[in-house]
Structure formats: C-alpha cells, structure tokens
Design a protein around this motif. Structure first.
Motif, PDB file in Angstrom:
ATOM      1  N   ARG A  98       0.817  -1.204   0.000  1.00  0.00           N
ATOM      2  CA  ARG A  98       0.000   0.000   0.000  1.00  0.00           C
ATOM      3  C   ARG A  98       0.856   1.262   0.000  1.00  0.00           C
ATOM      4  NH1 ARG A  98      -4.518   0.803   4.534  1.00  0.00           N
ATOM      5  NH2 ARG A  98      -5.299  -1.042   3.468  1.00  0.00           N
ATOM      6  N   ILE A 110       0.707   4.337  -2.746  1.00  0.00           N
ATOM      7  CA  ILE A 110       0.379   5.712  -2.366  1.00  0.00           C
ATOM      8  C   ILE A 110       1.512   6.665  -2.754  1.00  0.00           C
ATOM      9  CG2 ILE A 110      -0.046   7.221  -0.393  1.00  0.00           C
ATOM     10  CD1 ILE A 110      -1.487   4.910   0.944  1.00  0.00           C
ATOM     11  N   THR A 170      -9.153   9.186  -4.527  1.00  0.00           N
ATOM     12  CA  THR A 170     -10.336   8.419  -4.130  1.00  0.00           C
ATOM     13  C   THR A 170     -10.396   7.080  -4.856  1.00  0.00           C
ATOM     14  OG1 THR A 170     -11.556  10.480  -3.715  1.00  0.00           O
ATOM     15  CG2 THR A 170     -12.852   8.467  -3.987  1.00  0.00           C
ATOM     16  N   PHE A 190      -7.853   4.746  -3.387  1.00  0.00           N
ATOM     17  CA  PHE A 190      -8.312   4.248  -2.084  1.00  0.00           C
ATOM     18  C   PHE A 190      -9.337   3.129  -2.256  1.00  0.00           C
ATOM     19  CE2 PHE A 190     -11.544   4.451   1.279  1.00  0.00           C
ATOM     20  CZ  PHE A 190     -10.753   4.137   2.372  1.00  0.00           C
TER      21      PHE A 190
END
Length: 389
Positions: free
Chosen positions: A11, A15, A61, A64
């Motif tokens: 993750r 990111i 978004t 995510f």
C-alpha cells in the motif's frame, strides 16, 4: 523509483507512486510557461489549479477504493481457503457434514486426554505437555491444506517469542515425511501426527488450520480460531494478555454470542425441589456442581435421561455434583425416575441468570462462581466434566 526490491508492491508503495504521478500531472498540465508562482495570479490559472486539484482528489479516491477492493479480494481468497475441508485417506469429506467452524467444546471444559506420536516416533501424552506448567496453543493442520503452509514460518516465530508464556503444539495427520516436506523442519520439530483425525474430532477441529488455546490447568480457554487471519489475531491477543490471572479466556463473539458469564458469582435464588426441600445459591458455594437446564418438551432433553442414569451408576469420586433445573411442570415428571435432584425453574428464569438459554444446556459452578461457558447439547454438557459422548 529506486533500487530493485524483492518484496511485493504494498500500500505504501502505491500511495507514494500515486503522489509522484499527481505532481507530474500537475506540472504537465501547466506547460512550460506556468511552472512558477504565477499559477493562480489570473482567473484562468485559478480555474486550472482547481481542476488539477479535483483531478488529484478523484485519483486519490479511486486509488483508495481500489486498495479496499484488493483487501476484500484477499480476505475472500483466505476464507475460500478455509473452506478446504480435511480429507480422510485422500477422500474429500462432504462439506455439509463438516459443520460450522464455530462448533466447539465449551470454554472451561477439560481438554481431552490423548497419546500421539511425534515426527521421531516418540509417544507424547497430554499429561506430558501439561506438566510443563504453562498454556498450550494447539494448531490443527493438514499436509494437503494450502493456508496451513502459509503459517509454517510464523510457528517457529511464535515458539521463540512466546516461549515463556505457552507451548505451540502442531497437530497434523498423514505421513511424517509429507508433513516435514509441507511445513519444513522448523515447524515439524514439535509436530504430533494423528492416525486419522482422532484428536481433531474430539475437540471439533473439523477445519484447517484451526487453533485452540488451552490454559495451564488443561482447560479449553478459547473458541476455535479458524483460518490464518483468525489464528494470528488469537496469537496477538494471547501475547498481550496476562495469562497468570484467573479466568483468562479468548472468546469469538462475532456479534452473535452473548457475553460469557465465566468468573461471575451466582446470583441469589431459591427453587422448589421436585421432591422435598429447595435449592438456593448458598448450596452452590459448598462444592463443585454442574447445573443442567432442561425441559421435558424437548426431545434432546428426554434423550439425556438414560445418559444421566448411566452416569449415576458409573460416576467417579472426582465428578462434581449434578443438579437439574427443569422448566416443566411438576406433574410432567411422573415417569422420570432419577437419583439426580430436580428443581422446578418455571420459564427457566434462574437458568438464564447462569447463562443457560437453551435446552439441554449446562454450566459448571465452583464455590459459587461460574467457571465454564454454557455447554449446549449432550456432547458438550458431558464434556464439562471430561466425559465423551
């Protein structure tokens, strides 16, 4: 971005790379003439800045949501792996007969005695393990279970990190060579091998991998943790707990089970006997007692009558006293001839205060304190006093 790395993309990497992408996109949109502080000096520049920020927000978004989808997919795959029911001599067991992963002996019941061989052919009995004076984490695996293999590296780590608190006992089946090949020497060093599934069946560990914690007194002190995620969570809970305290147990509520009453004092009550006399809470402070709640309108309860008669003739000196709380009317007991005392508990009012909300069910009480989870059904009731049915 940087040196070659052998780990899977996580993750944090996603990111970070998305952040770099957004910054690059921001600069590309502005063009060569708009790389400085003049970005928002005009209305057109302000509009462009707002558009870029909106794009960045939408991209973040989306990322995510993608991460959440990936997490859910991983969880689904693990749950599907759990639905890999044990095989008996290479023949897959019908899943309908496997039962629920939550089926288990009640917390507080004694762990069944056993004698199994380890990978070196040495016979190991339960009392050998119990003599170590510490708790035990029994991990039930199988050489043909995919998720079990993923736990193998963690087993050696748990044994090292939790050596002062508990022993990790791996229980498998099949050929020794197959287990060593599957789990490696580290995990197979303290591995016990069943002939079939004798111990797993005794404790209802019908799925693999399954972990059950047993306290230093030899009593079951956790609900089954089924699957690698649940097992790791159980180990985390155990590692953070003070196992020397009284009534330490690890329950899986899953939003369905009511809180257990283990460690609670018996509330005040008084019940009339089917014959003469009465039963009060003070009686339960004198000796260890198993309270059975039943109703004669329940076919499973009536089926237990013969079992209780058998227990009356074969009971051991170490067995607790057994008392029955009946929700049926006095006249309904005319054909019930038992030595075991029966007390009338209309609407099962007193039984409910002891955590008994079904029939037949039972709980063990010692010196006025509830010391077990409710055992529901004949098998679990007798398991509270170490008897098999």
């Amino acid at each position: 971005f940087g040196q070659i790395h052998s780990e899977p993309v996580g993750r944090s990497s996603i990111i970070r790379n998305v952040g770099f992408l957004i910054l690059a996109l921001f600069l590309a949109v502005q063009g060569s003439d708009f790389q400085g502080a003049e970005l928002a000096d005009t209305s057109a520049g302000m509009v462009q800045a707002i558009l870029v920020l909106l794009i960045a927000l939408l991209a973040a978004t989306a990322i995510f949501l993608l991460l959440r989808i990936l997490e859910n997919q991983t969880a689904i795959v693990r749950r599907l792996d759990v639905i890999e029911v044990l095989a008996n001599d290479g023949v897959v067991v019908d899943r309908q007969e496997a039962g629920s992963p939550e089926d288990a002996l009640p917390i507080g019941a004694p762990f069944p005695d056993f004698e199994l061989s380890d990978t070196k052919g040495v016979n190991v009995r339960f009392d050998h393990l119990l003599s170590r004076g510490k708790g035990m984490l029994f991990l039930f695996v199988s050489p043909d279970c995919g998720p079990c293999r993923e736990l193998a590296p963690s087993v050696a780590q748990w044994r090292e990190e939790l050596a002062d608190k508990l022993s990790v006992i791996v229980v498998s089946r099949g050929a020794v060579a197959d287990n060593i090949e599957k789990f490696g020497n580290a995990a197979a060093t303290y591995l016990l091998v069943q002939k079939k599934r004798e111990l797993a069946d005794d404790v209802m560990a019908k799925w693999t991998p399954t972990a059950i914690y047993v306290d230093a007194d030899g009593d079951i002190a956790s609900h089954p943790a089924v699957g690698d995620e649940a097992i790791r969570a159980l180990v985390t809970d155990i590692s953070g707990a003070d196992l020397d305290k009284e009534f330490v147990f690890f329950a899986n509520s899953n939003g369905h089970r009511k809180p257990l009453k283990i460690g609670e004092k018996v509330p005040e009550f008084a019940l009339e006997a089917l014959g003469e006399g009465q039963l009060t809470d003070e009686h339960l402070t004198e000796k260890r007692t198993m309270i059975i709640s039943w109703s004669l309108s329940c076919s499973h309860c009536r089926a237990m009558v013969d079992e209780i008669r058998e227990w009356e003739t074969t009971r051991a000196p170490s067995d607790p006293e057994v008392l029955i709380l009946s929700g049926s009317k006095r006249e309904d007991h005319k054909d019930i001839e038992l030595e075991t005392p029966i007390f009338l508990d209309p609407s099962h009012t007193v039984a409910a205060t002891l955590g008994l909300r079904g029939t037949p069910s039972a709980v063990l009480i010692d010196e006025g304190t509830i010391i077990t989870e409710a055992g529901i059904g004949s098998r679990n009731i007798w398991s509270l006093i170490g008897r098999k049915k």
